[in-house]
Design a protein around this motif. Structure first.
Motif, PDB file in Angstrom:
ATOM      1  N   ILE A 180       0.861  -1.182   0.000  1.00  0.00           N
ATOM      2  CA  ILE A 180       0.000   0.000   0.000  1.00  0.00           C
ATOM      3  C   ILE A 180       0.896   1.231   0.000  1.00  0.00           C
ATOM      4  O   ILE A 180       1.743   1.396   0.877  1.00  0.00           O
ATOM      5  CB  ILE A 180      -0.922   0.027   1.228  1.00  0.00           C
ATOM      6  CG1 ILE A 180      -1.755  -1.256   1.313  1.00  0.00           C
ATOM      7  CG2 ILE A 180      -1.838   1.252   1.187  1.00  0.00           C
ATOM      8  CD1 ILE A 180      -2.546  -1.406   2.594  1.00  0.00           C
ATOM      9  N   LEU A 199      -1.289  -8.012  -4.214  1.00  0.00           N
ATOM     10  CA  LEU A 199      -2.116  -6.820  -4.388  1.00  0.00           C
ATOM     11  C   LEU A 199      -1.256  -5.595  -4.144  1.00  0.00           C
ATOM     12  O   LEU A 199      -0.525  -5.516  -3.158  1.00  0.00           O
ATOM     13  CB  LEU A 199      -3.281  -6.846  -3.398  1.00  0.00           C
ATOM     14  CG  LEU A 199      -4.238  -5.650  -3.388  1.00  0.00           C
ATOM     15  CD1 LEU A 199      -4.998  -5.552  -4.720  1.00  0.00           C
ATOM     16  CD2 LEU A 199      -5.226  -5.766  -2.223  1.00  0.00           C
ATOM     17  N   ILE A 201      -1.800  -1.419  -3.884  1.00  0.00           N
ATOM     18  CA  ILE A 201      -2.796  -0.351  -3.782  1.00  0.00           C
ATOM     19  C   ILE A 201      -2.072   0.982  -3.773  1.00  0.00           C
ATOM     20  O   ILE A 201      -1.230   1.224  -2.905  1.00  0.00           O
ATOM     21  CB  ILE A 201      -3.654  -0.499  -2.512  1.00  0.00           C
ATOM     22  CG1 ILE A 201      -4.368  -1.854  -2.500  1.00  0.00           C
ATOM     23  CG2 ILE A 201      -4.647   0.638  -2.396  1.00  0.00           C
ATOM     24  CD1 ILE A 201      -5.079  -2.157  -1.201  1.00  0.00           C
ATOM     25  N   GLU A 202      -2.403   1.839  -4.717  1.00  0.00           N
ATOM     26  CA  GLU A 202      -1.817   3.176  -4.804  1.00  0.00           C
ATOM     27  C   GLU A 202      -2.873   4.173  -4.381  1.00  0.00           C
ATOM     28  O   GLU A 202      -3.853   4.401  -5.096  1.00  0.00           O
ATOM     29  CB  GLU A 202      -1.333   3.433  -6.231  1.00  0.00           C
ATOM     30  CG  GLU A 202      -0.931   4.864  -6.524  1.00  0.00           C
ATOM     31  CD  GLU A 202       0.248   5.306  -5.698  1.00  0.00           C
ATOM     32  OE1 GLU A 202       0.039   6.143  -4.796  1.00  0.00           O
ATOM     33  OE2 GLU A 202       1.366   4.851  -5.962  1.00  0.00           O
ATOM     34  N   ASN A 203      -2.690   4.775  -3.186  1.00  0.00           N
ATOM     35  CA  ASN A 203      -3.660   5.727  -2.647  1.00  0.00           C
ATOM     36  C   ASN A 203      -3.235   7.168  -2.833  1.00  0.00           C
ATOM     37  O   ASN A 203      -3.910   8.076  -2.359  1.00  0.00           O
ATOM     38  CB  ASN A 203      -3.880   5.482  -1.152  1.00  0.00           C
ATOM     39  CG  ASN A 203      -4.702   4.235  -0.882  1.00  0.00           C
ATOM     40  OD1 ASN A 203      -5.565   3.903  -1.674  1.00  0.00           O
ATOM     41  ND2 ASN A 203      -4.430   3.564   0.214  1.00  0.00           N
TER      42      ASN A 203
END
Length: 207
Positions: A180, A199, A201-203
């Protein structure tokens, strides 16, 4: 600080606090031996560390092993150097590692020239690092757990930098593996050897 020339075991309930290491020639922990932690190791929470938080170094084969077992906690803040430097050894994490939560790391969050395994129960979090990367990998890095970068602060350039160096590779290896990224930074695969079976995740608001 602490120098380890043979073995250091910090067992259940054990607590190690290291602060105010003012000489730039010294690190909070300098290890040329095996380290096993299932307790708490807290570095730089009450005063700065001039050098690295943890420098894990091997001069001869076989390589040493740093094990942060399930239930073990390693927290590193306020370093002038890197949070963790691993030179040629094996670093295994099944517990919690939190870097730069309350004070900025002066260098890289993690600098790896050995082998790092973040196992299925492992959590590796880098919040703030003034160096060019949250994680800079020069050799072998395998993630089967959780890696988080930049949730509470900023990383200067790259969230993860897989360097074009030697036999470097970075594997986000399994369905349990999660990366993340909260900061406006990228994963740079300069070696073209970053693989993902989990997985990511680029926030961040950037690219």
């Amino acid at each position: 600080g602490i120098r380890v020339d043979y073995d250091l075991d910090n067992l259940t309930g054990g607590k190690i606090y290291i602060d105010n290491v003012t000489n730039t020639s010294y690190d909070a922990i300098y290890a040329e031996g095996n380290v096993y932690n299932i307790g708490d190791i807290i570095i730089g929470s009450r005063g700065p560390i001039a050098g690295d938080g943890l420098l894990f170094y091997q001069l001869s084969f076989p390589a040493y092993t740093f094990t942060n077992a399930a239930g073990g906690k390693l927290e590193i803040d306020q370093t002038g150097g890197h949070g963790i430097s691993n030179y040629f050894d094996t670093f295994s994490n099944s517990g919690s590692i939190i870097i730069g939560a309350t004070g900025t790391i002066g260098g890289l969050g993690v600098r790896n020239l050995g082998t790092i395994n973040n196992n299925a129960s492992g959590e590796l979090i880098v919040h703030r690092a003034a160096g060019t990367s949250g994680i800079r990998n020069f050799h072998h890095f395998t993630n089967n757990g959780i890696i988080e970068i930049g949730e509470l602060g900023d990383i200067r350039t790259y969230a993860i930098n897989n360097e074009n160096f030697g036999s470097a590779w970075f594997s986000n290896a399994s369905c349990s593996a999660v990366i993340i990224i909260h900061s406006d930074d990228i994963i740079a695969d300069l070696k073209n050897s970053f693989t993902n079976s989990g997985l990511i995740i680029e926030n961040a608001s950037g690219t």
